[in-house]
Design a protein around this motif. Structure first.
Motif, short mmCIF file in Angstrom:
data_model
loop_
_atom_site.label_atom_id
_atom_site.label_comp_id
_atom_site.label_asym_id
_atom_site.label_seq_id
_atom_site.Cartn_x
_atom_site.Cartn_y
_atom_site.Cartn_z
N ALA A 322 0.83 -1.21 0.00
CA ALA A 322 0.00 0.00 0.00
C ALA A 322 0.87 1.26 0.00
N THR A 323 1.97 1.24 0.74
CA THR A 323 2.85 2.40 0.78
C THR A 323 3.49 2.66 -0.58
N LEU A 324 4.00 1.61 -1.21
CA LEU A 324 4.65 1.77 -2.52
C LEU A 324 3.65 2.27 -3.56
N VAL A 325 2.47 1.67 -3.55
CA VAL A 325 1.44 2.10 -4.52
C VAL A 325 1.01 3.53 -4.24
N GLY A 326 0.89 3.89 -2.96
CA GLY A 326 0.51 5.26 -2.62
C GLY A 326 1.50 6.28 -3.16
N LEU A 327 2.77 6.00 -3.01
CA LEU A 327 3.80 6.91 -3.53
C LEU A 327 3.72 7.01 -5.05
#
Length: 374
Positions: A322-327
């Motif tokens: 989720a963090t990688l996709v959010g960035l």
């Protein structure tokens, strides 16, 4: 002991500070346009140099107000310094889009020390830069559209798939398998769909574009049953304009025209339209759009799978994905904002909320179905 320069008459220290900032910004903006001009040729180069000259006039206005208190050149605003760096090292449509936003935020309309002409200049400068930026947007819009849509679809759809599988409690290797399958299926589907879409649109444009048959057929037509008028009426002309154009094509201006025809043979003044972007150029090529869509969907879809590829499982894998996709969503949204002249942060946040909303919905559904099946 030397005395400090005296302030201009009736000017406060706050005004002096503001004038010096305006002076620095005008110099920085002129430098941006000159830097962009070095990377352009022909008409675009001339336009950019003319903009730099206009900023020079504004610079002179602040110099006259400041007089000897202009002092040493101070640093421009951070926005203009960043813009100058990008213009010197890149000179792309992104820089023009940023320059368009910078011109739109000019404070001269509300600054009592700026002349109305300067405020009007800045408004016109925004439109000039918008026109230059539009040329670049048109050159890349077809492929760029496929790239951005592909990347966002890959990010959101595969994150949603992975979250749904993880929420259902499947084993990590099954979540990874589902993610890879979603990547391949989605990328192939996006590429094929984009190819068909763009190819079909180009074919429709080609079929709709008028041919030049009227040039070769006009002289053989029966002047008393002039169907050439119908051609121009079908293309959207009024009756009078269609008759006038038909008369031109049939060479009737230099002879006695048939009195039964209602057109007037006198030439009308031509109305020159502004050049429009070529539709095919704006849409892009079908193969280029398909390849971009495939590659960018795959590059987006691989991101939610990365934690599982590196052996993470459970909640830690979900958080990292989720963090990688959010960035990535923030980055793609910001790029779209820059190109469209909109605030990049708000566009990035919009992409983030949409993507996370879809992922959260599928995760909850996964939890629901996982609990039910258990």
């Amino acid at each position: 002991m030397s005395s400090s320069p005296s302030l201009p008459a009736q000017a406060s220290k706050a005004q002096i500070k503001r004038w010096r900032m305006h002076l620095a910004d005008e110099r920085a903006e002129a430098a941006v346009y000159r830097a962009l001009a070095t990377k352009r040729q022909g008409e675009e180069r001339e336009i950019l140099l003319a903009l730099a000259e206009a900023e020079k006039r504004h610079e002179n206005h602040w110099l006259q107000l400041l007089g000897e208190y202009a002092g040493q050149p101070r640093r421009a605003s951070l926005n203009n310094r960043v813009l100058g760096f990008l213009a010197r090292h890149f000179g792309s449509v992104f820089v023009l889009a940023l320059a368009q936003r910078s011109e739109a935020r000019s404070p001269y309309a509300t600054d009592a020390d700026a002349t109305p002409a300067m405020a009007a200049d800045e408004a016109i400068h925004e439109e000039v830069v918008r026109g230059l930026a539009t040329r670049g947007r048109n050159r890349l819009s077809g492929t760029f559209r496929a790239a951005v849509f592909g990347a966002n679809d890959g990010l959101v759809s595969n994150l949603s798939l992975v979250m749904g599988m993880a929420g259902a409690g499947l084993a990590p290797h099954l979540v990874l398998l589902a993610g890879v399958a979603g990547l391949l299926a989605g990328a192939l589907s996006m590429g094929a769909g984009e190819y068909v879409s763009v190819r079909s649109q180009r074919e429709l444009l080609s079929a709709s574009r008028p041919t030049q048959v009227t040039l070769s057929a006009a002289k053989a037509l029966d002047i008393n049953a002039n169907e050439l008028v119908l051609v121009y009426r079908a293309r959207g002309m009024s009756q009078a304009d269609a008759e006038h154009r038909a008369a031109e094509r049939m060479g009737q201006f230099d002879c006695d025209c048939d009195p039964s025809l209602s057109y007037q043979p006198e030439p009308r003044p031509s109305t020159k339209k502004e050049p429009e972007a070529d539709e095919h150029e704006t849409i892009g090529t079908a193969l280029g759009a398909a390849l971009s869509s495939f590659c960018f969907f795959a590059s987006g879809a691989i991101i939610p799978v990365l934690p599982y590829l590196f052996g993470l499982t459970g909640l830690s894998a979900i958080i990292v994905a989720a963090t990688l996709v959010g960035l990535a969503l923030l980055a793609t949204g910001a790029v779209v904002g820059l190109l469209s002249g909109a605030p990049p942060l708000s566009r990035g946040m919009r992409q983030l909320l949409i993507g996370f909303g879809a992922a959260a919905a599928t995760y909850l559904l996964g939890l629901l179905f996982g609990t039910t099946s258990a």
